[in-house]
Design a protein around this motif. Structure first.
Motif, PDB file in Angstrom:
ATOM      1  N   GLY A   8     -47.204  74.239  68.593  1.00 46.62           N
ATOM      2  CA  GLY A   8     -47.574  75.181  67.951  1.00 46.62           C
ATOM      3  C   GLY A   8     -46.928  74.863  66.497  1.00 46.62           C
ATOM      4  O   GLY A   8     -46.185  73.965  66.366  1.00 46.62           O
ATOM      5  N   TYR A  99     -49.703  76.159  74.031  1.00 47.32           N
ATOM      6  CA  TYR A  99     -49.676  76.601  72.733  1.00 47.32           C
ATOM      7  C   TYR A  99     -48.900  77.764  72.047  1.00 47.32           C
ATOM      8  O   TYR A  99     -49.718  79.004  72.600  1.00 47.32           O
ATOM      9  N   HIS A 101     -49.029  80.420  69.599  1.00 45.77           N
ATOM     10  CA  HIS A 101     -49.830  80.652  68.384  1.00 45.77           C
ATOM     11  C   HIS A 101     -48.999  81.584  67.682  1.00 45.77           C
ATOM     12  O   HIS A 101     -48.887  82.849  68.221  1.00 45.77           O
ATOM     13  N   LEU A 133     -52.375  75.095  59.294  1.00 44.11           N
ATOM     14  CA  LEU A 133     -52.825  75.773  60.543  1.00 44.11           C
ATOM     15  C   LEU A 133     -54.310  75.498  60.842  1.00 44.11           C
ATOM     16  O   LEU A 133     -54.893  75.156  61.909  1.00 44.11           O
ATOM     17  N   ASP A 137     -54.808  73.568  64.163  1.00 41.34           N
ATOM     18  CA  ASP A 137     -55.164  74.878  65.427  1.00 41.34           C
ATOM     19  C   ASP A 137     -56.097  74.085  66.303  1.00 41.34           C
ATOM     20  O   ASP A 137     -55.666  74.349  67.520  1.00 41.34           O
ATOM     21  N   TYR A 140     -54.069  71.732  68.653  1.00 41.77           N
ATOM     22  CA  TYR A 140     -53.369  72.274  69.656  1.00 41.77           C
ATOM     23  C   TYR A 140     -54.085  73.068  70.791  1.00 41.77           C
ATOM     24  O   TYR A 140     -53.717  72.722  71.932  1.00 41.77           O
ATOM     25  N   ARG A 141     -55.267  73.506  70.436  1.00 37.18           N
ATOM     26  CA  ARG A 141     -56.036  74.292  71.491  1.00 37.18           C
ATOM     27  C   ARG A 141     -56.746  72.999  72.370  1.00 37.18           C
ATOM     28  O   ARG A 141     -56.897  73.151  73.513  1.00 37.18           O
ATOM     29  N   VAL A 147     -52.765  79.353  75.744  1.00 38.94           N
ATOM     30  CA  VAL A 147     -52.680  79.514  74.414  1.00 38.94           C
ATOM     31  C   VAL A 147     -51.817  81.019  74.452  1.00 38.94           C
ATOM     32  O   VAL A 147     -52.411  81.965  75.316  1.00 38.94           O
ATOM     33  N   GLU A 149     -50.098  84.038  72.240  1.00 33.89           N
ATOM     34  CA  GLU A 149     -49.833  84.884  71.150  1.00 33.89           C
ATOM     35  C   GLU A 149     -48.101  85.200  71.046  1.00 33.89           C
ATOM     36  O   GLU A 149     -47.873  85.829  72.034  1.00 33.89           O
TER      37      GLU A 149
END
Length: 172
Positions: A8, A99, A101, A133, A137, A140-141, A147, A149
């Motif tokens: 991340g 990840y 985020h 990002l 991003d 990472y995904r 994932v 938050e």
């Protein structure tokens, strides 16, 4: 589970959450950036200054390849580790990838006073974080099993969320 690997952006909480996860799982915690600093005897900004970002990324790739061969660790990576295909392959093969985020606003708040972030030595760190990002991003995904938050969530809550969701994943 072989390893638990956190990816991340800067300021997402990889080191903080990684330490808590390691404690909860009774596993050793490794931070790829800290391991590079221990091996070289130099901090990341110094390496960037002397070798440039490509030199640092070469060191990072070697470290990630090594750390991903371990068995039973929680590993926090640097934010840019996913930029190299070899790292993404090693991370994916090395264990479960989570990840973490975080919004750019959260990243700015968490990194504002940190002088150990060479890429944020700019007139507009928020723009840099937005640009990074946008670029990172999808990567990472691409390798993430989960994932999660981290915005406005205490680290302990993030850890409990990760542990609960890991149990629901099918074996791979």
């Amino acid at each position: 589970m072989r390893n638990l690997i956190l990816v991340g952006p800067m300021g997402a909480g990889k080191s903080t959450i990684g330490r808590l996860l390691a404690k909860e799982l009774r596993l050793p915690f490794k931070d790829s950036d800290k391991e590079i600093e221990l091996r070289t005897g130099a901090n990341i900004p110094w390496i960037f200054d002397k070798e440039g970002e490509p030199g640092f990324r070469d060191r990072e790739q070697a470290m990630i390849a090594e750390l991903c061969t371990l068995d039973g660790v929680v590993l926090a990576t640097g934010g840019g580790a996913v930029m190299r295909e070899a790292n993404r392959r090693a991370l994916h093969a090395g264990g479960r990838v989570v990840y973490l985020h975080a919004s750019v606003e959260q990243q700015v708040g968490r990194t504002a006073r940190d002088r150990n972030r060479p890429l944020l030595r700019t007139a507009d760190p928020a723009k840099t974080l937005r640009d990074l990002l946008a670029l990172r991003d999808p990567l990472y995904r691409e390798i993430a099993d989960l994932v999660v938050e981290t915005d406005e969530r205490p680290p302990r809550m993030v850890v409990l969320d990760i542990l609960e969701r890991l149990q629901q994943l099918p074996p791979r």
